[in-house]
Scaffold this active site. Structure first.
Site, PDB file in Angstrom:
ATOM      1  CD  GLU A 264      -2.859  -1.114   0.520  1.00 26.83           C
ATOM      2  OE1 GLU A 264      -3.328  -0.139  -0.061  1.00 26.83           O
ATOM      3  OE2 GLU A 264      -3.321  -2.273   0.281  1.00 26.83           O
ATOM      4  CB  CYS A 303      -2.053   6.546   2.379  1.00 28.24           C
ATOM      5  SG  CYS A 303      -3.314   5.777   3.342  1.00 28.24           S
TER       6      CYS A 303
HETATM    7  P1  NAP Z   1       8.560   4.446   4.273  1.00 31.54           P
HETATM    8  O1  NAP Z   1       9.590   5.230   4.690  1.00 31.54           O
HETATM    9  O2  NAP Z   1       8.653   3.733   3.105  1.00 31.54           O
HETATM   10  O3  NAP Z   1       8.505   3.599   5.620  1.00 31.54           O
HETATM   11  C1  NAP Z   1       7.400   2.606   5.779  1.00 31.54           C
HETATM   12  C2  NAP Z   1       8.020   1.489   6.860  1.00 31.54           C
HETATM   13  O4  NAP Z   1       9.045   0.726   6.256  1.00 31.54           O
HETATM   14  C3  NAP Z   1       8.534   2.066   8.166  1.00 31.54           C
HETATM   15  O5  NAP Z   1       8.161   0.908   9.113  1.00 31.54           O
HETATM   16  C4  NAP Z   1       9.830   1.864   7.700  1.00 31.54           C
HETATM   17  O6  NAP Z   1      10.574   1.711   9.020  1.00 31.54           O
HETATM   18  C5  NAP Z   1      10.085   0.724   7.044  1.00 31.54           C
HETATM   19  N1  NAP Z   1      11.305   0.420   6.151  1.00 31.54           N
HETATM   20  C6  NAP Z   1      11.681   1.506   5.553  1.00 31.54           C
HETATM   21  N2  NAP Z   1      12.833   0.816   4.745  1.00 31.54           N
HETATM   22  C7  NAP Z   1      12.970  -0.331   4.963  1.00 31.54           C
HETATM   23  C8  NAP Z   1      13.898  -1.553   4.538  1.00 31.54           C
HETATM   24  N3  NAP Z   1      14.819  -1.433   3.834  1.00 31.54           N
HETATM   25  N4  NAP Z   1      13.396  -2.756   5.121  1.00 31.54           N
HETATM   26  C9  NAP Z   1      12.369  -2.765   5.966  1.00 31.54           C
HETATM   27  N5  NAP Z   1      11.849  -1.934   6.446  1.00 31.54           N
HETATM   28  C10 NAP Z   1      11.772  -0.819   5.928  1.00 31.54           C
HETATM   29  O7  NAP Z   1       7.247   5.378   4.522  1.00 31.54           O
HETATM   30  P2  NAP Z   1       6.947   6.283   5.756  1.00 31.54           P
HETATM   31  O8  NAP Z   1       7.626   7.478   5.697  1.00 31.54           O
HETATM   32  O9  NAP Z   1       6.853   5.469   6.997  1.00 31.54           O
HETATM   33  O10 NAP Z   1       5.183   6.803   5.415  1.00 31.54           O
HETATM   34  C11 NAP Z   1       4.988   7.606   4.424  1.00 31.54           C
HETATM   35  C12 NAP Z   1       4.548   7.082   3.163  1.00 31.54           C
HETATM   36  O11 NAP Z   1       3.751   5.946   3.078  1.00 31.54           O
HETATM   37  C13 NAP Z   1       3.975   7.882   2.240  1.00 31.54           C
HETATM   38  O12 NAP Z   1       4.464   8.043   0.886  1.00 31.54           O
HETATM   39  C14 NAP Z   1       2.484   7.541   2.140  1.00 31.54           C
HETATM   40  O13 NAP Z   1       1.900   7.785   0.995  1.00 31.54           O
HETATM   41  C15 NAP Z   1       2.676   5.944   2.061  1.00 31.54           C
HETATM   42  N6  NAP Z   1       1.486   5.319   2.833  1.00 31.54           N
HETATM   43  C16 NAP Z   1       0.734   4.539   2.232  1.00 31.54           C
HETATM   44  C17 NAP Z   1      -0.360   4.233   2.852  1.00 31.54           C
HETATM   45  C18 NAP Z   1      -1.328   3.215   2.271  1.00 31.54           C
HETATM   46  O14 NAP Z   1      -2.279   2.835   2.742  1.00 31.54           O
HETATM   47  N7  NAP Z   1      -1.472   3.131   0.880  1.00 31.54           N
HETATM   48  C19 NAP Z   1      -0.751   4.635   4.224  1.00 31.54           C
HETATM   49  C20 NAP Z   1       0.126   5.359   4.911  1.00 31.54           C
HETATM   50  C21 NAP Z   1       1.139   5.734   4.306  1.00 31.54           C
HETATM   51  P3  NAP Z   1      11.468   2.951   9.641  1.00 31.54           P
HETATM   52  O15 NAP Z   1      10.431   3.966  10.050  1.00 31.54           O
HETATM   53  O16 NAP Z   1      11.995   2.300  10.904  1.00 31.54           O
HETATM   54  O17 NAP Z   1      12.449   3.464   8.936  1.00 31.54           O
END
Ligand code: NAP
Length: 699
Positions: A264, A303
């Protein structure tokens, strides 16, 4: 050094000792974005991820899979009640994530409500067993000795959920509910920011003792080499940015070993103002209000928030003015202050990212209507603050704050359809015709949600059908549903959440769909008797047991699948048909007028009412005296196949098809296969009869 949040793995809470070199090197700090105060650190240094995966698979999995769907549903409900009683504590912690009290409701109360919802799905829409039948039996042979049935079973793997920072509770529970109902042990990895809240909820879940050991593990910190230990039967359910999704999707566990990967991701959701909704209409006001809500709830870190506001070119200025006015009245400040309507972003880094995204948009050609202006030109009031600046009132705000920012741009500005500013930011985009608007919406390359605000059914139909292939959900808002509408930005447990293309291509929620999502669907082929033995549900043409007394005399502990009563024959006379017509008032010509009936292409002449057939059938299988059958609560799949003429005789064969004892009641449901035939053995009617039956002493 701040406290390091513990992880719950392999049955115990663990964190690297704060004074070890490992802890110092790997720790990431969580701060309150409103105050900048460091709250805790996360580090998964020292965790043996191979043991974590094995604990889920070898201890958690068998424990969860030993439970029926109903037992899992009961646990989900108990868990929801347990967490609900502790929600005040979560709300207090939520304020330290930058979320206002109102934001906390979406996350915490919304999250707990998904558990109630999935409890209900498991108990009401699934059998009290461990096999779910997907659809009916497929006939595969002339003599009906060979048939097929799709079944869904629990995969003997682990489900890993990796969540975004914006909903530390909802994000976890909306995945946990369906995963647990599907028989999966779950490993939760919350985003670092906000992990203190997920940690609090998971601590309570573990303390409740409601889950089998190993059913839930929590990793605060990085996932280390966990992916190295995932394989074919495992699932990763990811929510976050498209960039992270791409990294994960290219891991060898997905590409080489077949781990299921659901994403997502980002989304440039649109909201369209219909051409009919001119200034002064109710829909115009609803549009403006909804846009402001979506920009400011969770400081736009949703999101599903509206990023592209498509408005008729003629109304662009009016919308810009109305939205800017309303944004000017939004009280921005610390969530610790009750008057605050919009808090900071999750962190100063996130605010930097959002300001950078605004810069990309403006340098590509978007203009600032109000809010953060990279060129520093907007100058006035709350809208002017940049990095670490002050609010309009002169109160110092931390660098994690970004002013609600409204931009406007022509649809030709590509960045508008590409750059996600994950904060309180939206861009007004003018359109001149509906086909053009539909095409603009699609330029987001797949989004989670779109909305159309219009009171014109033709506008609504064109926009919804045109944009649906690019969206997981489309909401229509107008004066008729506004009062009760749940809003553009709210995914609901009963409706699917997810979108094609850029939005990740995943699908979550959607009631039972999301449970089945985590299971394996298999087509099983065999004889009807074998299908019955495998599924525990009687398959047509499987053996029937007519010995042993009337099945309505048996409680659930005595009744067996295949137990059958044959009733009849009973002749249907012309008097019966006339009496039924007169008695019920159903004097449709096919039952009362020989000539007209004979002219009808389906009937040989006057025929019996279908409901008369069903009523006679009930009279043929009834057991009148009080007994274990408590009530008939309906019929399903009723089909009338061969017409019944006066003088025909009916026989009914009623067979116990599915037995579903309830976990929390002294009765359960029995579904009976009902087959009505005539004197020539032709099928007259088929349907399922649904009854409530006492459990009896040992069921
Ligand atoms: P993110 O940076 O992609 O991180 C998401 C999750 O992935 C976090 O738990 C992060 O952990 C983890 N993560 C990052 N790199 C990883 C890796 N290499 N291996 C394992 N885990 C890893 O996103 P975010 O900044 O938290 O969230 C914002 C984004 O999420 C926005 O772009 C938004 O559009 C999207 N979003 C989408 C939805 C949906 O339902 N479609 C809902 C909410 C948000 P750490 O925090 O510990 O780095």
């Amino acid at each position: 050094m701040t406290e390091i949040l513990t992880s719950y793995v392999c049955g115990k809470w663990t964190a690297p000792a704060a004074d070890t070199p490992a802890a110092h090197s790997a720790v990431r700090t969580i701060s309150d974005p409103a105050t900048g105060t460091a709250l805790a650190g996360v580090s998964s240094a020292g965790i043996d991820f191979s043991a974590v995966a094995a604990h889920a698979r070898d201890t958690g999995g068998p424990g969860v899979r030993a439970l029926t769907f109903h037992q899992r549903g009961v646990i989900l409900k108990q868990l929801a009640v347990y967490l609900n009683e502790r929600r005040e504590r979560y709300h207090a912690i939520s304020l330290t994530t930058g979320a206002t009290a109102r934001d906390g409701l979406i996350d915490i109360d919304g999250g707990i409500s998904t558990l109630f919802s999935y409890s209900s799905v498991a108990r009401r829409q699934m059998p009290n067993s461990t096999v779910y039948l997907d659809g009916g039996v497929e006939r595969l042979s002339t003599n009906q000795t060979f048939a097929g049935q799709h079944i869904c079973t629990a995969r003997p793997g682990v489900s890993v959920q990796i969540n975004a920072f914006n909903f530390p509770v909802w994000g976890m529970l909306e995945k946990f509910g369906p995963m647990f109902a599907a028989g999966q042990p779950v490993i939760v990895k919350p985003a670092t920011n906000g992990a203190q809240l997920t940690h609090a909820v998971v601590s309570d879940i573990i303390e409740s003792g409601l889950l089998p050991e190993g059913a839930l593990q929590l990793i605060c910190g990085s996932t280390g080499d966990l992916f190295e230990h995932l394989a074919e039967q495992d699932t990763i359910a990811f929510t976050g940015s498209a960039a992270t999704a791409r990294t994960m999707a290219s891991h060898a566990c997905v590409t080489d070993r077949g781990t299921r990967f659901f994403a997502e991701a980002d989304s440039l959701n649109f909201s369209l103002l219909g051409p009919d909704a001119a200034p002064g209409t109710e829909e115009f006001d609803l549009y403006v209000k909804q846009l402001v809500t979506e920009m400011t709830a969770k400081a736009g870190q949703k999101c599903t928030a509206i990023r592209r506001a498509l408005v008729p070119a003629a109304h662009l200025d009016a919308v810009a003015e109305a939205v800017a006015d309303r944004l000017g009245n939004v009280t921005v400040g610390s969530p610790h202050d009750e008057a605050t309507r919009m808090g900071p972003l999750i962190s100063a880094d996130q605010a930097d990212d959002v300001r950078a995204a605004i810069r990309s948009l403006t340098s590509a050609g978007a203009e600032v209507v109000c809010g953060f202006d990279p060129a520093g030109a907007s100058g006035e009031g709350a809208g002017a603050w940049g990095e670490g600046a002050a609010s309009g009132e002169g109160d110092a705000l931390s660098p994690a704050f970004v002013a609600p920012t409204l931009l406007k741009a022509s649809a030709d500005v590509d960045a508008v359809h590409d750059v996600e500013a994950f904060g309180p930011v939206a861009t007004l985009v003018p359109y001149t015709s509906l086909p053009e608007a539909v095409e603009i919406a699609a330029r987001g390359r797949g989004s989670l949600v779109g909305s159309v605000v219009s009171h014109d059914p033709e506008v609504v139909r064109e926009v919804v059908l045109g944009t649906a292939p690019w969206h997981g959900r489309v909401l229509v808002l107008d004066r008729d549903d506004a009062q009760e509408s749940t809003g553009h930005g709210s995914p609901l447990p009963t409706l699917v959440h997810g979108g094609p293309g850029r939005a990740g291509g995943g699908e979550e929620l959607g009631g039972i769909r999301s449970v089945l999502h985590y299971m394996q669907r298999t087509a099983v082929q065999g004889s009807p008797d074998m299908l019955t033995a495998i599924t525990g549900t009687w398959a047509p043409e499987a053996k029937r047991q007519t010995e042993g007394g009337h099945p309505f005399g048996k409680n659930l502990s005595e009744l067996r699948i295949g137990d059958t009563i044959v009733g009849g024959p009973r002749e249907v006379t012309l008097e019966d048909i006339e009496h039924f017509a007169e008695f019920t008032g159903d004097t449709f010509y096919a039952h009362t007028d020989e000539e007209a009936a004979a002219a009808n292409p389906f009937f040989p002449g006057r025929v019996a009412h279908g409901y008369l057939v069903v009523s006679f059938a009930a009279g043929l299988f009834v057991k009148p005296e009080p007994g274990p059958v408590l009530a008939n609560y309906g019929l399903e799949n009723l089909r009338f196949i061969t017409p019944v003429s006066p003088g025909d005789t009916l026989t009914v064969t009623l067979t116990a098809k599915q037995i579903t004892p309830r976990e929390t009641d002294e009765y359960g449901e029995v579904r009976w296969d009902s087959l009505v035939t005539n004197q020539n053995d032709e099928i007259v009617a088929t349907y399922d009869v649904l009854t409530l039956v006492e459990k009896g002493p040992t069921a």
